[in-house]
Design a protein around this motif. Structure first.
Motif, mmCIF file in Angstrom:
data_model
loop_
_atom_site.group_PDB
_atom_site.id
_atom_site.type_symbol
_atom_site.label_atom_id
_atom_site.label_comp_id
_atom_site.label_asym_id
_atom_site.label_seq_id
_atom_site.Cartn_x
_atom_site.Cartn_y
_atom_site.Cartn_z
ATOM 1 N N GLN A 1 0.819 -1.203 0.000
ATOM 2 C CA GLN A 1 0.000 0.000 0.000
ATOM 3 C C GLN A 1 0.858 1.259 0.000
ATOM 4 O OE1 GLN A 1 -3.584 -0.512 -0.191
ATOM 5 N NE2 GLN A 1 -2.491 -2.390 -0.747
ATOM 6 N N ILE A 2 0.331 2.320 -0.620
ATOM 7 C CA ILE A 2 1.146 3.538 -0.765
ATOM 8 C C ILE A 2 1.442 4.187 0.583
ATOM 9 C CG2 ILE A 2 0.350 3.994 -3.110
ATOM 10 C CD1 ILE A 2 -1.438 6.203 -1.987
ATOM 11 N N GLU A 3 0.532 4.039 1.557
ATOM 12 C CA GLU A 3 0.827 4.605 2.874
ATOM 13 C C GLU A 3 2.058 3.926 3.469
ATOM 14 O OE1 GLU A 3 -3.741 4.760 2.450
ATOM 15 O OE2 GLU A 3 -2.121 3.361 1.969
ATOM 16 N N SER A 4 2.114 2.606 3.367
ATOM 17 C CA SER A 4 3.245 1.856 3.921
ATOM 18 C C SER A 4 4.532 2.193 3.178
ATOM 19 C CB SER A 4 2.980 0.353 3.823
ATOM 20 O OG SER A 4 1.751 0.005 4.399
ATOM 21 N N GLN A 5 4.465 2.239 1.872
ATOM 22 C CA GLN A 5 5.655 2.505 1.058
ATOM 23 C C GLN A 5 6.258 3.863 1.388
ATOM 24 O OE1 GLN A 5 4.157 2.069 -2.939
ATOM 25 N NE2 GLN A 5 3.509 -0.042 -2.572
ATOM 26 N N GLN A 6 5.404 4.869 1.518
ATOM 27 C CA GLN A 6 5.907 6.212 1.791
ATOM 28 C C GLN A 6 6.426 6.340 3.224
ATOM 29 O OE1 GLN A 6 3.200 9.142 -0.874
ATOM 30 N NE2 GLN A 6 2.020 7.654 0.280
ATOM 31 N N ARG A 7 5.743 5.679 4.152
ATOM 32 C CA ARG A 7 6.172 5.746 5.552
ATOM 33 C C ARG A 7 7.523 5.058 5.742
ATOM 34 N NH1 ARG A 7 2.347 3.168 7.322
ATOM 35 N NH2 ARG A 7 3.279 1.157 7.845
ATOM 36 N N LEU A 8 7.713 3.892 5.098
ATOM 37 C CA LEU A 8 8.949 3.136 5.290
ATOM 38 C C LEU A 8 10.171 3.872 4.744
ATOM 39 C CD1 LEU A 8 9.796 0.292 6.459
ATOM 40 C CD2 LEU A 8 7.376 0.875 6.511
ATOM 41 N N LYS A 9 9.977 4.706 3.754
ATOM 42 C CA LYS A 9 11.108 5.500 3.264
ATOM 43 C C LYS A 9 11.682 6.355 4.383
ATOM 44 C CE LYS A 9 9.617 5.926 -1.575
ATOM 45 N NZ LYS A 9 9.132 6.868 -2.625
ATOM 46 N N ILE A 10 10.794 6.969 5.165
ATOM 47 C CA ILE A 10 11.240 7.824 6.260
ATOM 48 C C ILE A 10 11.664 6.986 7.461
ATOM 49 C CG2 ILE A 10 10.650 9.799 7.714
ATOM 50 C CD1 ILE A 10 10.634 10.385 4.725
ATOM 51 N N TYR A 11 10.914 5.936 7.735
ATOM 52 C CA TYR A 11 11.254 5.092 8.884
ATOM 53 C C TYR A 11 12.679 4.554 8.756
ATOM 54 C CZ TYR A 11 10.854 1.692 12.620
ATOM 55 O OH TYR A 11 11.063 0.995 13.782
ATOM 56 N N ASN A 12 13.040 4.105 7.569
ATOM 57 C CA ASN A 12 14.377 3.549 7.362
ATOM 58 C C ASN A 12 15.472 4.609 7.393
ATOM 59 O OD1 ASN A 12 14.026 0.715 7.183
ATOM 60 N ND2 ASN A 12 13.093 0.959 5.164
ATOM 61 N N GLN A 13 15.086 5.867 7.333
ATOM 62 C CA GLN A 13 16.071 6.941 7.498
ATOM 63 C C GLN A 13 16.337 7.221 8.976
ATOM 64 O OE1 GLN A 13 14.682 10.373 5.308
ATOM 65 N NE2 GLN A 13 14.500 9.232 3.392
ATOM 66 N N TRP A 14 15.496 6.631 9.844
ATOM 67 C CA TRP A 14 15.660 6.887 11.279
ATOM 68 C C TRP A 14 15.901 5.618 12.105
ATOM 69 C CZ3 TRP A 14 16.479 11.174 13.998
ATOM 70 C CH2 TRP A 14 16.267 12.400 13.363
ATOM 71 N N LEU A 15 15.174 4.545 11.827
ATOM 72 C CA LEU A 15 15.297 3.319 12.621
ATOM 73 C C LEU A 15 15.338 3.643 14.120
ATOM 74 C CD1 LEU A 15 17.913 1.319 10.498
ATOM 75 C CD2 LEU A 15 15.421 1.071 10.508
ATOM 76 N N PRO A 16 14.220 4.080 14.666
ATOM 77 C CA PRO A 16 14.201 4.564 16.054
ATOM 78 C C PRO A 16 14.550 3.486 17.071
ATOM 79 C CG PRO A 16 11.980 4.198 15.255
ATOM 80 C CD PRO A 16 12.882 4.061 14.067
ATOM 81 N N HIS A 17 14.920 3.927 18.257
ATOM 82 C CA HIS A 17 15.177 2.992 19.352
ATOM 83 C C HIS A 17 13.888 2.364 19.862
ATOM 84 C CE1 HIS A 17 18.747 5.791 19.881
ATOM 85 N NE2 HIS A 17 19.320 4.617 19.741
ATOM 86 N N VAL A 18 12.822 3.158 19.873
ATOM 87 C CA VAL A 18 11.540 2.705 20.410
ATOM 88 C C VAL A 18 10.445 3.069 19.424
ATOM 89 C CG1 VAL A 18 9.863 2.943 22.292
ATOM 90 C CG2 VAL A 18 12.325 2.986 22.800
ATOM 91 N N HIS A 19 9.571 2.116 19.143
ATOM 92 C CA HIS A 19 8.420 2.399 18.286
ATOM 93 C C HIS A 19 7.162 1.860 18.944
ATOM 94 C CE1 HIS A 19 5.393 1.675 15.110
ATOM 95 N NE2 HIS A 19 5.845 2.832 14.654
ATOM 96 N N VAL A 20 6.141 2.713 19.042
ATOM 97 C CA VAL A 20 4.853 2.313 19.625
ATOM 98 C C VAL A 20 3.764 2.446 18.574
ATOM 99 C CG1 VAL A 20 3.149 2.701 21.424
ATOM 100 C CG2 VAL A 20 5.572 3.092 21.906
ATOM 101 N N ASP A 21 2.948 1.408 18.474
ATOM 102 C CA ASP A 21 1.804 1.386 17.563
ATOM 103 C C ASP A 21 0.543 1.406 18.421
ATOM 104 O OD1 ASP A 21 0.658 1.307 15.078
ATOM 105 O OD2 ASP A 21 0.781 -0.864 14.856
#
Length: 815
Positions: free
Chosen positions: A204-224
């Motif tokens: 899905q386009i939401e996932s594709q666009q979000r992962l571009k930014i997520y992979n630029q950060w790879l945070p220590h903690v992620h909450v869903d």
């Protein structure tokens, strides 16, 4: 200026800033929790914060949804940190290679992935305001990244529906309309996909666009942030078993640390909660597991409520659960998460560095070969995840064979690739490619098998050796169409081929298919080969130009031939070389169909195949003239006695006259045993042990014996059947349940043999008996038409790439 005076000035400036910032309630004009905030109003508030406190809030638009709503992220930290945001990011990413010296904690808070779990976005506004005012001290060594709404289309679908149907004032009676969404609920995105199960597959386009930014950060903690049933108390970490074996001791322990801190606040307020139940950490495509496999502390938080709760509702025990209550709970765990992360910034950085070093996994490399189109499809997915891979053009490689489930070897002379564990994304590689996932508990929340070599239909071995890529020189020349040819031939064995055919038909080019192998002018061609003749298209003035454009667009290899006289097989004028009927497709929606399964079909046509379809809602299908269509797709769902006798007669007559039904999953039950349809559900003999009373405490364990929780089975394929053109003699199918049907008298394209066990994933002992010698995909001829049965779902969540050609065959090849 003394340090004391400087501190006073700093505190004064912070105080003034806090006084100047409007709370969500002040900005929106109503008390937070008394209305649902539309997405554009949420965006307005975040823009306001970024404009009012630009030194501490940075807003970015990272994409748009299918319905053109913006996807936004807010970076929140101290002035000093925000001024050095890019430096902080780069230093943090160096830790994935063991060279960084980062000291800041990176926390990513994701809200509202399910649109009708609507409290999340409301809580996000209160949380960011609190961080900018009373809790700004948390930000001195922490960067908080907030995604206030992952699924704006679903959220607005829900909020608009609720605003239409709610009482004034709102009604807490759970029987009232405002607590009962319709079939098209707000949970999913535009294409009715569950975005919380799309993190790894990125369909899905939401996932594709979000992962571009997520992979630029790879945070220590992620909450869903989520919601669950109205009557459930709050859930937070630590998670339930099974945990995937790659999850580190620190990741486990830190979940406990966070959970205890949350519990401290919940205990003080007398709020109920639970941990270590239901929500496990296995399936890799969730908003908790995907971050974990990338080195984060990934967690799901679940508040009771969801689409049923509205602004307030009476629960089963007689309490009233309000939106204000729900906001308070998510707000509390959100702040608690940032608090604990800030206090443990040093440890988070240290363990993040450790996570990415020295991967002590059994298999060091995954070697794959196969159809070039399928390899390219896999490479495209890996690129989106920043997973490194290399090409292989020759060699023999030993390891665990995915084909046999035992030790074996794989010989490559072209079209090969290798994916190594030795890279920053090595843990994710291990999880996505492992032949079989180790289960510590068979009671899981989701599917238990997903291995990419099976999903993409590639031969593979998992090797204990580190294998280096080879320098492969690819020569690529754009194919050219010669005008003087009698016909143009091309193969049929991938979704790229299906897209190519769809493009031809959309442009009015007539295409034939070969129902038998043949050779011509010294070249051999298999069943399903596409044959485009000059004679069939002589009335199309721009035939050659259009064909050339489509061939170039798809970079499709075309073989011209000067004759229709074959060396072996059937000549092009034979009845075995049939014209492909241009499909005019309708799909049933609403009523008995599953929203998710309908969405998979909708997305397949519009975003993958790029071919038109008509959606017929169950409310009015009885008034539709089916003769306007030649294919009707019945998605999986709960049909029961949905089709009345008159409707069944109408369907049977339509098929007899040349129509085609594609019945998927539960839709087959609507045809099972009906006169004129010969599909029959398997009868399972009862085991004598079933008559032995079992302790109540064991009921879940007993139930699981009859279940299949997303397991991979090796099936047999009759590739002389048009439904199986383009496949070999075997197919690895993702089986999602234990429903089973007897073999057809004829037309068994794909089937399970006797005593078949899963290659990967969990299948209960009784379920394995039930599906023995059963149909997977088959075709029944009725008069001039057909009924196609798809017991397993080849379009499941859009990620089982190797199954999609079966669906394309059902559209184009079966006649």
């Amino acid at each position: 200026m003394t340090k004391f005076l400087f501190s006073l000035v700093l505190l004064a400036s912070i105080s003034v800033s806090a006084q100047q910032l409007k709370s969500p309630s002040e900005f929106l004009g109503y008390e937070l929790g008394t209305q649902f905030t539309r997405h554009h109003e949420v965006v307005d508030y975040y823009e306001y914060l970024a404009e009012s406190a630009p030194d501490r809030v940075q807003l970015t638009v990272y994409g748009k949804t299918n319905e053109r709503r913006p996807l936004i992220l807010a970076y929140v930290s101290s002035s000093e940190n925000l001024a050095n945001l890019e430096t902080i990011r780069k230093e943090h990413l160096k830790d994935t290679k063991g060279t960084g010296d980062s000291s800041k904690a990176i926390v990513w808070l994701s809200y509202n992935v399910h649109g009708n779990e609507s409290v999340s976005t409301e809580a996000s506004m209160k949380t960011i305001y609190e961080l900018l005012t009373k809790k700004s001290s948390y930000l001195e060594n922490t960067v908080v990244i907030t995604d206030p709404c992952i699924n704006p289309d679903g959220r607005d679908r829900y909020t608009n529906w609720y605003n239409q149907y709610k009482n004034t004032p709102f009604q807490v009676d759970p029987n009232s309309k405002e607590h009962h969404e319709g079939w098209w609920s707000g949970r999913s995105n535009h294409y009715m996909f569950d975005l919380n199960r799309d993190w790894a597959w990125l369909t899905q386009i939401e996932s594709q666009q979000r992962l571009k930014i997520y992979n630029q950060w790879l945070p220590h903690v992620h909450v869903d942030f989520h919601e669950q049933g109205v009557n459930n108390p709050y859930y937070f970490a630590p998670a339930a078993e099974p945990y995937h074996e790659v999850i580190t001791d620190f990741q486990r322990d830190f979940q406990v640390t966070l959970g205890r801190n949350h519990a401290k606040y919940f205990d003080a307020n007398g709020w109920f909660y639970f941990t270590k139940e239901v929500f496990d950490l296995l399936y890799p495509s969730y908003g908790d597991t995907y971050p974990i496999y990338n080195g984060s502390i990934g967690m799901t938080y679940e508040q009771g409520g969801s689409g049923r709760a509205g602004l307030g509702v009476i629960t089963a025990i007689g309490d009233t659960l309000t939106l204000k209550d729900r906001i308070a709970h998510h707000f509390t765990t959100g702040l608690s998460t940032v608090e604990v992360s800030s206090k443990n910034a040093g440890k988070l950085n240290e363990e993040f560095r450790k996570f990415h070093q020295n991967k002590d996994f059994k298999y060091k490399s995954y070697v794959l070969k196969g159809n070039k189109d399928k390899l390219n499809a896999l490479k495209s997915l890996l690129d989106k995840h920043n997973i490194e891979y290399g090409d292989l053009s020759s060699g023999s490689y030993k390891g665990h064979s995915y084909e046999t489930g035992n030790s074996g070897s794989l010989s490559i002379n072209k079209n090969g690739m290798v994916v190594s564990i030795d890279q920053p994304k090595g843990t994710l590689v291990k999880v996505l490619f492992e032949p079989s996932t180790k289960l510590t508990d068979s009671l899981t929340y989701d599917i238990t098998a997903w291995s990419l070599p099976y999903a993409y239909g590639l031969e593979a071995v998992a090797s204990t050796s580190s294998i280096s890529a080879q320098n492969v020189q690819e020569t690529s020349t754009l194919p050219s169409i010669s005008r003087g040819s009698y016909a143009y031939l091309t193969d049929w064995n991938s979704m790229d081929d299906a897209r190519f055919l769809a493009a031809l038909l959309n442009k009015g080019i007539r295409v034939r298919k070969a129902d038998h192998p043949f050779s011509i002018e010294g070249k051999s061609f298999d069943r399903g080969t596409l044959i485009i003749t000059k004679g069939d298209n002589e009335n199309k003035e721009d035939f050659i130009q259009t064909l050339q454009t489509i061939v170039t667009t798809f970079n499709k290899e075309i073989t011209p031939t000067s004759t229709g006289f074959v060396d072996s097989g059937k000549d092009f004028g034979s009845s075995s070389i049939q014209m492909i009927t241009k499909p005019k497709v309708a799909v049933l929606s609403g009523g008995p169909t599953s929203t998710l399964r309908f969405g998979e079909i909708w997305h397949f046509f519009e975003q993958q195949l790029h071919y038109p379809l008509t959606v017929l809602d169950d409310d009015y299908t009885t008034r539709v003239d089916l003769d306007e269509y030649n294919i009707l797709v019945l998605p999986d769902g709960r049909y029961g006695n949905h089709f009345k006798e008159g409707q069944l007669s109408k369907l049977k007559n339509w098929v007899q006259q040349g129509g085609k039904i594609i019945a998927m999953g539960g839709a087959i039950d609507a045809l099972d045993g009906e006169k004129g349809f010969r599909i029959v559900k398997k009868k399972q003999a009862k085991d004598s042990s079933e008559n032995t009373p079992q302790p109540y405490k064991n009921w879940e364990r007993e139930r699981i014996k009859g279940a299949i929780t997303g397991a991979i089975f090796k099936t047999k394929v009759d590739n002389s059947n048009p439904l199986a053109y383009g496949y070999g003699s075997d197919y690895f199918s993702l089986k999602l349940g234990s429903s089973a049907y007897d073999y057809l008298e004829n037309g068994n394209a794909v089937y399970l043999e006797q005593n078949t066990k899963p290659f990967s994933g969990f299948a209960g002992t009784e379920a394995q008996k039930r599906i023995s010698e059963s149909l997977v995909f088959g075709v029944e001829n009725h008069g001039r038409g057909q009924v196609i049965y798809m017991v397993d779902n080849p379009l499941f969540r859009g990620f089982w790439e190797n199954g999609k050609l079966f669906f394309a065959n059902a559209l184009f090849m079966v006649d």
